[in-house]
Motif scaffolding. Structure first.
Motif, PDB file in Angstrom:
ATOM      1  N   LEU A  30     -11.440  59.341 -13.955  1.00 25.27           N
ATOM      2  CA  LEU A  30     -12.424  59.491 -12.890  1.00 25.27           C
ATOM      3  C   LEU A  30     -12.118  58.482 -11.795  1.00 25.27           C
ATOM      4  O   LEU A  30     -11.958  57.284 -12.068  1.00 25.27           O
ATOM      5  CB  LEU A  30     -13.832  59.267 -13.438  1.00 25.27           C
ATOM      6  CG  LEU A  30     -14.405  60.392 -14.298  1.00 25.27           C
ATOM      7  CD1 LEU A  30     -15.667  59.931 -15.014  1.00 25.27           C
ATOM      8  CD2 LEU A  30     -14.682  61.625 -13.460  1.00 25.27           C
ATOM      9  N   ARG A  32     -12.873  57.264  -7.468  1.00 22.13           N
ATOM     10  CA  ARG A  32     -13.826  57.349  -6.351  1.00 22.13           C
ATOM     11  C   ARG A  32     -13.179  57.856  -5.073  1.00 22.13           C
ATOM     12  O   ARG A  32     -13.885  58.219  -4.139  1.00 22.13           O
ATOM     13  CB  ARG A  32     -14.460  55.973  -6.117  1.00 22.13           C
ATOM     14  CG  ARG A  32     -15.395  55.538  -7.247  1.00 22.13           C
ATOM     15  CD  ARG A  32     -15.891  54.112  -7.037  1.00 22.13           C
ATOM     16  NE  ARG A  32     -16.879  53.722  -8.023  1.00 22.13           N
ATOM     17  CZ  ARG A  32     -16.594  53.303  -9.249  1.00 22.13           C
ATOM     18  NH1 ARG A  32     -15.327  53.210  -9.634  1.00 22.13           N
ATOM     19  NH2 ARG A  32     -17.552  52.967 -10.102  1.00 22.13           N
ATOM     20  N   TRP A  43     -15.395  61.386  -8.384  1.00 21.17           N
ATOM     21  CA  TRP A  43     -16.837  61.298  -8.598  1.00 21.17           C
ATOM     22  C   TRP A  43     -17.394  60.208  -7.701  1.00 21.17           C
ATOM     23  O   TRP A  43     -16.648  59.429  -7.105  1.00 21.17           O
ATOM     24  CB  TRP A  43     -17.164  61.040 -10.065  1.00 21.17           C
ATOM     25  CG  TRP A  43     -16.862  59.643 -10.593  1.00 21.17           C
ATOM     26  CD1 TRP A  43     -15.842  58.805 -10.216  1.00 21.17           C
ATOM     27  CD2 TRP A  43     -17.585  58.947 -11.610  1.00 21.17           C
ATOM     28  NE1 TRP A  43     -15.875  57.634 -10.933  1.00 21.17           N
ATOM     29  CE2 TRP A  43     -16.933  57.701 -11.792  1.00 21.17           C
ATOM     30  CE3 TRP A  43     -18.696  59.250 -12.377  1.00 21.17           C
ATOM     31  CZ2 TRP A  43     -17.374  56.753 -12.727  1.00 21.17           C
ATOM     32  CZ3 TRP A  43     -19.130  58.310 -13.307  1.00 21.17           C
ATOM     33  CH2 TRP A  43     -18.482  57.088 -13.478  1.00 21.17           C
ATOM     34  N   GLN A  49     -23.126  61.461  -8.344  1.00 20.17           N
ATOM     35  CA  GLN A  49     -22.469  62.747  -8.148  1.00 20.17           C
ATOM     36  C   GLN A  49     -21.260  62.921  -9.063  1.00 20.17           C
ATOM     37  O   GLN A  49     -20.283  62.157  -8.991  1.00 20.17           O
ATOM     38  CB  GLN A  49     -22.028  62.892  -6.689  1.00 20.17           C
ATOM     39  CG  GLN A  49     -23.192  62.944  -5.713  1.00 20.17           C
ATOM     40  CD  GLN A  49     -22.732  63.034  -4.268  1.00 20.17           C
ATOM     41  OE1 GLN A  49     -21.553  62.953  -3.965  1.00 20.17           O
ATOM     42  NE2 GLN A  49     -23.696  63.202  -3.368  1.00 20.17           N
ATOM     43  N   LEU A  50     -21.330  63.909  -9.935  1.00 18.97           N
ATOM     44  CA  LEU A  50     -20.219  64.340 -10.780  1.00 18.97           C
ATOM     45  C   LEU A  50     -20.514  65.769 -11.191  1.00 18.97           C
ATOM     46  O   LEU A  50     -21.549  66.042 -11.797  1.00 18.97           O
ATOM     47  CB  LEU A  50     -20.078  63.453 -12.024  1.00 18.97           C
ATOM     48  CG  LEU A  50     -19.045  63.923 -13.058  1.00 18.97           C
ATOM     49  CD1 LEU A  50     -17.631  63.915 -12.459  1.00 18.97           C
ATOM     50  CD2 LEU A  50     -19.092  63.042 -14.305  1.00 18.97           C
ATOM     51  N   ASP A  51     -19.615  66.681 -10.854  1.00 22.16           N
ATOM     52  CA  ASP A  51     -19.804  68.091 -11.186  1.00 22.16           C
ATOM     53  C   ASP A  51     -19.713  68.256 -12.700  1.00 22.16           C
ATOM     54  O   ASP A  51     -18.662  67.979 -13.298  1.00 22.16           O
ATOM     55  CB  ASP A  51     -18.714  68.912 -10.503  1.00 22.16           C
ATOM     56  CG  ASP A  51     -18.877  70.413 -10.742  1.00 22.16           C
ATOM     57  OD1 ASP A  51     -19.808  70.804 -11.482  1.00 22.16           O
ATOM     58  OD2 ASP A  51     -18.063  71.181 -10.193  1.00 22.16           O
ATOM     59  N   THR A  92     -24.820  58.643 -14.520  1.00 19.81           N
ATOM     60  CA  THR A  92     -24.166  59.818 -13.930  1.00 19.81           C
ATOM     61  C   THR A  92     -23.439  60.619 -15.004  1.00 19.81           C
ATOM     62  O   THR A  92     -23.535  61.854 -15.060  1.00 19.81           O
ATOM     63  CB  THR A  92     -23.183  59.378 -12.829  1.00 19.81           C
ATOM     64  OG1 THR A  92     -23.908  58.702 -11.795  1.00 19.81           O
ATOM     65  CG2 THR A  92     -22.468  60.576 -12.225  1.00 19.81           C
TER      66      THR A  92
END
Length: 300
Positions: A30, A32, A43, A49-51, A92
């Motif tokens: 992950l 930024r 993310w 915000q993280l799908d 998150t």
């Protein structure tokens, strides 16, 4: 496994990523910034915000994200950075996991925490059933661990990693001490009676893979070595390993002047034992400090 990792670019995350990939696991980091390949997912933990779809098909999530506690003095602003960098990332991830249909969720979330949970234990040995102690780090660990709740409530196995002090030359406990010790001006901090819950880097990495594989283990786990030592004992052992004298103690008052509230870290006593790992049959490669220091000083 397909493993999604937060904090993969940090000191511990980099080593764990290398270890997992060497074992032929697929590690997705992950980040930024914009993703630069199939092994990265963007993310924004500060914005939450993280799908959730990016977690679908993932076997496990590992979260080691968090600003370094020793980067600067603990001003009110930096304490908020320490808190937000841990709690926001955890919340998150936990919410994204819980938002997935049950059949698409990862089987496990291994989430960073710290031995700071216990506050100052003095000479009293503690295991994972000990309640949170007092002080900033204990309060931080309390809200940090609580942020995993959505994933746990969704039926995902959550391991809360109360990480001790891994030993390696390039970071952590050892790095800032090596130069003064090699110059012959190393020494104990304060009284030297405070306990240090160290762990070799090899054992830290092995414990992480052990916890990934053991589907029967959940909840808090002290990721520390089996034989904590006092600061005075650590000082002598490091001096012997480097063949240097250790006759320059650092008074507690000097640490408080230099570090402010951060001085509580090298002065607090944490006699933390790996109760869960011991009962689960984890085998330490370096069960004593001299062998752990030898391995640390031989690493590059």
């Amino acid at each position: 496994m397909r493993i999604l990792m937060a904090g993969a670019s940090g000191w511990l995350g980099t080593r764990l990523t290398d270890r997992l990939r060497a074992a032929e696991h697929d590690v997705v980091r992950l980040v930024r910034r914009p993703a630069q390949g199939p092994d990265e997912v963007r993310w924004d933990p500060a914005a939450g915000q993280l799908d959730p779809a990016t977690l679908s098909g993932t076997d496990a999530v590992i979260n080691l994200a968090g600003a370094n506690v020793g980067d600067r003095r603990w001003t009110s602003g930096f304490k908020e950075v320490l808190r937000a960098s841990r709690v926001d990332s955890t919340a998150t991830l936990a919410r994204a996991i819980a938002a997935l249909p049950a059949e698409q969720r990862p089987r496990a979330l291994l989430n960073g925490s710290a031995i700071g949970w216990y506050g100052d234990t003095g000479d009293r040995p503690v295991e994972e059933d000990e309640p949170a102690g007092d002080g900033f780090m204990a309060d931080l660990c309390r809200v940090w661990e609580a942020a995993t709740a959505p994933a746990e409530q969704a039926g995902v196995r959550v391991v809360r990693l109360r990480i001790g002090l891994p030993l390696e030359q390039t970071g952590g406990l050892l790095k800032p001490q090596l130069l003064p010790y090699r110059l012959g001006i190393g020494g104990k901090f304060g009284s030297g009676r405070q306990w240090i819950p160290w762990i070799s880097m090899a054992d830290w990495l092995a414990a992480m893979t052990f916890l990934l594989d053991r589907e029967d283990l959940a909840g808090p786990v002290n990721v520390v070595g089996p034989a904590p030592v006092t600061n005075a004992e650590f000082t002598k052992a490091l001096g012997r390993a480097l063949h240097r004298p250790t006759v320059m103690p650092v008074p507690a008052i000097a640490l408080r002047i230099l570090l402010g509230e951060l001085s509580v870290e090298p002065l607090r006593s944490l006699r933390v034992l790996p109760g869960v790992l011991n009962r689960a049959g984890f085998e330490y490669r370096h069960p004593d400090l001299p062998s752990a220091l030898q391995a640390a000083l031989a690493s590059r």
